[in-house]
Design a protein around this motif. Structure first.
Motif, PDB file in Angstrom:
ATOM      1  N   HIS A  50       3.024  -5.358  -6.387  1.00  0.00           N
ATOM      2  CA  HIS A  50       2.345  -5.658  -5.120  1.00  0.00           C
ATOM      3  C   HIS A  50       3.170  -6.618  -4.267  1.00  0.00           C
ATOM      4  N   TRP A  51       3.763  -7.634  -4.905  1.00  0.00           N
ATOM      5  CA  TRP A  51       4.556  -8.609  -4.169  1.00  0.00           C
ATOM      6  C   TRP A  51       5.665  -7.929  -3.370  1.00  0.00           C
ATOM      7  N   SER A  52       6.288  -6.919  -3.941  1.00  0.00           N
ATOM      8  CA  SER A  52       7.403  -6.248  -3.288  1.00  0.00           C
ATOM      9  C   SER A  52       6.956  -5.331  -2.148  1.00  0.00           C
ATOM     10  N   ILE A 192     -10.334  -7.269 -10.480  1.00  0.00           N
ATOM     11  CA  ILE A 192      -9.837  -5.940 -10.122  1.00  0.00           C
ATOM     12  C   ILE A 192      -9.444  -5.941  -8.652  1.00  0.00           C
ATOM     13  N   GLY A 193      -8.759  -4.890  -8.235  1.00  0.00           N
ATOM     14  CA  GLY A 193      -8.311  -4.757  -6.857  1.00  0.00           C
ATOM     15  C   GLY A 193      -6.992  -4.021  -6.824  1.00  0.00           C
ATOM     16  N   GLY A 194      -6.595  -3.584  -5.656  1.00  0.00           N
ATOM     17  CA  GLY A 194      -5.339  -2.861  -5.536  1.00  0.00           C
ATOM     18  C   GLY A 194      -4.140  -3.728  -5.828  1.00  0.00           C
ATOM     19  N   GLY A 195      -3.099  -3.115  -6.385  1.00  0.00           N
ATOM     20  CA  GLY A 195      -1.845  -3.829  -6.572  1.00  0.00           C
ATOM     21  C   GLY A 195      -1.601  -4.383  -7.954  1.00  0.00           C
ATOM     22  N   GLN A 325      -9.878   2.861  -3.170  1.00  0.00           N
ATOM     23  CA  GLN A 325      -9.302   3.164  -1.861  1.00  0.00           C
ATOM     24  C   GLN A 325      -7.861   2.673  -1.778  1.00  0.00           C
ATOM     25  N   TRP A 326      -7.607   1.440  -2.271  1.00  0.00           N
ATOM     26  CA  TRP A 326      -6.267   0.871  -2.201  1.00  0.00           C
ATOM     27  C   TRP A 326      -5.276   1.736  -2.986  1.00  0.00           C
ATOM     28  N   TYR A 327      -5.644   2.055  -4.231  1.00  0.00           N
ATOM     29  CA  TYR A 327      -4.723   2.820  -5.072  1.00  0.00           C
ATOM     30  C   TYR A 327      -4.524   4.242  -4.561  1.00  0.00           C
ATOM     31  N   LYS A 328      -5.576   4.871  -4.082  1.00  0.00           N
ATOM     32  CA  LYS A 328      -5.442   6.236  -3.560  1.00  0.00           C
ATOM     33  C   LYS A 328      -4.511   6.252  -2.355  1.00  0.00           C
ATOM     34  N   THR A 335       2.699   3.189   0.639  1.00  0.00           N
ATOM     35  CA  THR A 335       2.517   1.933   1.361  1.00  0.00           C
ATOM     36  C   THR A 335       1.163   1.323   0.990  1.00  0.00           C
ATOM     37  N   VAL A 336       0.872   0.113   1.522  1.00  0.00           N
ATOM     38  CA  VAL A 336      -0.323  -0.608   1.090  1.00  0.00           C
ATOM     39  C   VAL A 336      -1.227  -0.940   2.273  1.00  0.00           C
ATOM     40  N   ILE A 337      -2.510  -1.172   1.973  1.00  0.00           N
ATOM     41  CA  ILE A 337      -3.499  -1.550   2.990  1.00  0.00           C
ATOM     42  C   ILE A 337      -4.065  -2.939   2.664  1.00  0.00           C
ATOM     43  N   THR A 338      -3.210  -3.789   2.156  1.00  0.00           N
ATOM     44  CA  THR A 338      -3.635  -5.137   1.770  1.00  0.00           C
ATOM     45  C   THR A 338      -4.190  -5.915   2.953  1.00  0.00           C
ATOM     46  N   ASP A 339      -3.456  -5.959   4.069  1.00  0.00           N
ATOM     47  CA  ASP A 339      -3.917  -6.724   5.231  1.00  0.00           C
ATOM     48  C   ASP A 339      -5.214  -6.159   5.798  1.00  0.00           C
ATOM     49  N   GLN A 340      -5.340  -4.831   5.801  1.00  0.00           N
ATOM     50  CA  GLN A 340      -6.571  -4.221   6.306  1.00  0.00           C
ATOM     51  C   GLN A 340      -7.763  -4.591   5.428  1.00  0.00           C
ATOM     52  N   GLN A 341      -7.565  -4.604   4.118  1.00  0.00           N
ATOM     53  CA  GLN A 341      -8.664  -4.960   3.232  1.00  0.00           C
ATOM     54  C   GLN A 341      -9.008  -6.447   3.349  1.00  0.00           C
TER      55      GLN A 341
END
Length: 359
Positions: A50-52, A192-195, A325-328, A335-341
């Motif tokens: 996730h950091w990368s 739990i959570g994406g990344g 949702q994050w992983y899918k 790419t990631v949706i970290t900021d959106q979440q």
């Protein structure tokens, strides 16, 4: 929205373990809060990591918290106002294979961080992150409170309980004066959570199984855990940091940050709920003897509710939906949706009337 009284804006923050799952989400959040963040950690232990994948202005320093001189050099260089100490050997099953790594990282690593902070005048607050597994687990059907006995069967749990003793010793031995830095510890549940791509964790193992097109072998489907989204426990850490930076000496103790009691679930229940969001998930139960892990574990967060006015924002149902949702999204786009979440979480916290949000 104004978060945490805007107390982190312009603050120098040192975050150990920033390349890990929780740490990388905390970097993303602190960056949005306007903090000057420096991360100190080993290189990511997984690929992807996730950091990368996140876009952040944080300074990245690679190193091992077991190196006392390097820790001191880093803190001398950063001159932080507050330190969030998350770096750890955080896996139960790995601790059985490599127990000395758990003891040296979780105990002496924590001592190195605190000793360096003690020698650095800029440090006004330290938040040490441990785990719900620091409690001597009696398989009680009620939640463990901060005053309950510490313990641990496996090397991970025991070393984390020992790190709590290190924290308490430093608080009493060196930071008892009225003008001393404030030191607190935080204990959270199964996050739990994406990344998260760590080994031997339920959701990352499921994600890898989906990518490989195989069924995942589940060790203990009836084990119960206090599942929570990573942002819920991080909101507790940041609220605690706010109180310490504000000079609240009553906050310089141990705290539980867990889910609502109704959100404790068995592994099987979590799997069933996740499958409603991601049909490709498949699993089966293992039939082999496994190393000892707790079957029943709850946290009592009454103190955080009463004294910090902290509450979790997302239910387990919402947390699992956001995780899927994050992983899918990452699975399909890379790419990631970290900021959106994060923004979605802030809005939910505002609507819930959380004490750390001002509209």
């Amino acid at each position: 929205m104004k978060l945490f009284g805007d107390i982190y804006r312009g603050r120098k923050v040192l975050l150990t373990g920033h390349t890990g799952f929780k740490g990388s989400w905390l970097v993303a959040w602190l960056t949005q809060l306007g903090a000057e963040v420096t991360g100190f950690a080993l290189v990511p232990s997984t690929s992807p990591a996730h950091w990368s994948l996140i876009d952040t202005s944080a300074t990245d320093i690679t190193g091992d918290i077991r190196d006392a001189q390097l820790v001191q050099d880093v803190i001398d260089r950063v001159q932080p106002d507050i330190v969030f100490h998350l770096a750890a050997q955080a896996l139960v099953r790995r601790s059985y294979r490599e127990p000395l790594d758990s003891w040296s990282t979780n105990v002496m690593g924590t001592a190195n961080i605190l000793e360096a902070c003690r020698a650095t005048a800029s440090v006004r607050a330290v938040v040490v992150i441990t785990t719900d597994k620091v409690y001597e687990n009696n398989e009680w059907p009620w939640g463990y409170r901060e005053v309950d006995r510490l313990g641990g069967h496996d090397p991970y749990s025991a070393s984390k309980a020992a790190s709590e003793l290190v924290v308490d010793s430093y608080r009493k031995s060196f930071w008892s004066r009225d003008d001393a830095p404030l030191l607190a510890s935080a204990r959270a549940g199964n996050v739990i959570g994406g990344g998260d791509w760590s080994e031997d964790r339920l959701v990352p193992d499921l994600v890898r199984a989906v990518a490989a097109g195989v069924s995942l072998e589940i060790r203990s489907p009836q084990s119960t855990r206090p599942w929570q989204h990573v942002l819920d426990c991080l909101s507790g850490y940041l609220l605690l940091g706010q109180r310490l930076l504000s000079g609240d000496r009553a906050a310089a103790v141990a705290w539980n940050f867990g889910p609502a009691p109704d959100d404790n679930r068995t592994v099987a229940e979590v799997l069933k709920d996740l499958q409603t969001h991601w049909e490709q998930l498949k699993w089966h139960s293992a039939n082999v003897v496994q190393p000892h892990e707790a079957n029943l574990l709850y946290l009592d967060c009454s103190k955080a509710h009463a004294q910090l006015s902290w509450r979790p924002v997302w239910t387990i149902t919402k947390s699992l939906a956001m995780t899927a949702q994050w992983y899918k999204y990452h699975h399909s786009t890379g790419t990631v949706i970290t900021d959106q979440q994060l923004q979605h979480y802030f809005e939910a916290a505002r609507d819930a009337g959380c004490v750390w949000v001002e509209a």
